[in-house]
Design an enzyme around this catalytic site. Structure first.
Site, mmCIF file in Angstrom:
data_model
loop_
_atom_site.group_PDB
_atom_site.id
_atom_site.type_symbol
_atom_site.label_atom_id
_atom_site.label_comp_id
_atom_site.label_asym_id
_atom_site.label_seq_id
_atom_site.Cartn_x
_atom_site.Cartn_y
_atom_site.Cartn_z
ATOM 1 N N GLU A 1 54.731 50.490 127.250
ATOM 2 C CA GLU A 1 53.781 51.163 126.360
ATOM 3 C C GLU A 1 52.385 51.130 126.985
ATOM 4 O O GLU A 1 51.966 50.106 127.537
ATOM 5 C CB GLU A 1 53.787 50.438 125.008
ATOM 6 N N SER B 1 56.080 61.132 118.523
ATOM 7 C CA SER B 1 55.643 62.278 119.326
ATOM 8 C C SER B 1 56.002 63.641 118.769
ATOM 9 O O SER B 1 56.565 64.488 119.475
ATOM 10 C CB SER B 1 56.190 62.179 120.747
ATOM 11 N N SER B 2 55.642 63.857 117.528
ATOM 12 C CA SER B 2 55.844 65.199 116.982
ATOM 13 C C SER B 2 54.986 66.210 117.744
ATOM 14 O O SER B 2 55.382 67.362 117.900
ATOM 15 C CB SER B 2 55.509 65.216 115.494
ATOM 16 N N ASP C 1 55.435 61.251 126.644
ATOM 17 C CA ASP C 1 56.011 61.949 125.490
ATOM 18 C C ASP C 1 56.538 63.329 125.875
ATOM 19 O O ASP C 1 57.651 63.714 125.509
ATOM 20 C CB ASP C 1 54.962 62.106 124.376
ATOM 21 N N TYR D 1 42.437 55.326 120.943
ATOM 22 C CA TYR D 1 43.378 55.512 122.048
ATOM 23 C C TYR D 1 42.608 55.761 123.355
ATOM 24 O O TYR D 1 42.852 55.109 124.371
ATOM 25 C CB TYR D 1 44.318 56.689 121.745
#
Ligand code: GLA
Length: 388
Positions: free
Chosen positions: A34, A126-127, A173, A223
């Site tokens: 990650e 991860s849409s 992603d 982020y």
């Protein structure tokens, strides 16, 4: 997965009665690795059986896109040549992908599009990458004779996040969404972009996601701040070692990190420490998988959670709570999945413990937060493709 007919009926109703082509792309899970992608490290994702499905058709205009988001019941029309683009955040993924595909030489003109998805929003699955790769796959087919490579679609998706959506994400992603294969996880080296498919059938174990339903939002600073911290550490190491070439934390050693500890400050140091450890953990997990040692895989997952929570600081109370429940139940491995700040934990759990664990998690979480976590059993599915 969304049924073709579900999308088709709406496409017909909201536009001119004609049908188009239908494309789909999945969301993803990530076993381990990650915040390593933008640091040139390794990731270990797989596509899921949930995704975004879009029907698309060329509409004969120069640059008018007519778009309908079925789940939101929201219709937005915009022009590709308008430098501002649409305001609706979902429409910006379409706009961004279209412009990025143009940069790759695809002569994108006006089109109609209706789409729906079943990747839970804000769950860290991860849409958004599912949308980007689905639209990219469709535009490549409709306007580009499928000449754009899968890797270029991945990079166009990432560029869409960077240039139109404000998230300086890595490539995990979009990679997982485009390249996914049923039953397989993929180990990707984000520096060289080499990858390998790993059939994942852990005998006696399964993967389950527990969704805290705390919405994770990557757009905005936290982020990007993490990424800046990592880049800052690399800059300092490079300055100390002008003879070397340090592009990302992947190129840096533990010793070099210690050398710059005082100058970069505690926070950036802790971020980089997590990333160096995570790189080693992904490799340890690969070895463990090759040996069928799932207890070792699980141990690494718990270490990752701890690092993400204490050093990278992308956890939240609810996710730490779910992680504690996993530990109490003797679950093999558990950790935050994806960018963090909410969303899911991914759990590697023995079949015989599964039921008790899930019930216990629901009950305790509900008692504390007033609602149950959502439970998603992981089914590893295929990547982007045309359905009809
Ligand atoms: C988000 C980003 C990815 C990756 C993960 C964390 O999902 O989009 O690029 O950085 O967070 O591993």
């Amino acid at each position: 997965m969304i049924e073709i007919d579900f999308v088709r009926q709406r496409f017909i109703k909201h536009f001119d009665g004609q049908t188009g082509n239908v494309y789909t792309s999945p969301g993803r899970i990530n076993l381990i690795g990650e915040h390593t992608d933008y640091n040139g490290g390794f990731v270990f994702p797989g596509a899921v059986d949930k995704g975004v499905t879009a029907e698309m058709r060329i509409n004969g205009t120069e640059d008018t896109v007519m778009a309908y988001a079925i789940d939101l019941k929201d219709r937005v029309d915009f022009h590709l040549d308008d430098p501002a683009g649409p305001k609706a955040s979902w429409a910006r993924y379409i706009y961004g992908m279209a412009l990025e595909m143009r940069k790759l030489g695809v002569p994108v003109k006006g089109f109609n599009i209706a789409f729906a998805g079943d990747v839970p929003l804000g769950a860290g699955m991860s849409s958004s990458a599912a949308m980007e790769s689905c639209f990219g796959c469709g535009l490549n087919d409709l306007f580009g004779e499928n000449k754009v490579s899968q890797w270029d679609i991945v990079l166009a998706g990432q560029a869409t996040e960077h240039n139109y959506c404000g998230v300086n994400c890595g490539i995990m992603d979009q990679f997982a969404s485009v390249f996914g294969k049923a039953g397989c996880l993929m180990r990707l080296d984000c520096r060289s972009r080499e990858f390998e498919y790993f059939p994942f059938k852990p005998d006696g174990y399964r993967l389950v996601l527990l969704d805290s339903v705390v919405k994770h939002q990557l757009a905005g600073s936290p982020y990007n701040d993490r990424r800046n911290s990592c880049e800052n550490v690399v800059k300092h190491i490079q300055a100390k070692h002008p003879e070397g070439k340090f592009e990302t934390l992947r190129d840096c050693t533990w010793e070099q990190l210690e050398e710059v500890k005082a100058e970069v400050g505690e926070e950036d140091y802790k971020r980089a420490k997590f990333v160096l450890g995570e790189k080693d953990r992904v490799l340890a997990v690969c070895d463990a998988l090759n040996e069928g040692d799932y207890e070792k895989v699980g141990e690494m997952m718990y270490k990752t959670h701890e690092g993400l929570s204490k050093d990278y600081e992308v956890s939240c109370e609810e996710l730490d709570f779910l992680n504690d429940i996993a530990k109490e139940n003797g679950v093999t491995g558990s950790r935050i999945m994806g960018g963090g700040f909410g969303g899911c934990t991914i759990n590697l759990v023995r079949n015989d413990l599964y039921k008790k664990f899930v019930e216990d998690a629901k009950q305790k979480f509900n008692a504390k937060y007033g609602h149950e976590p959502k439970v998603y059993d992981v089914v590893i599915g295929d990547g982007s493709r045309r359905l009809c």
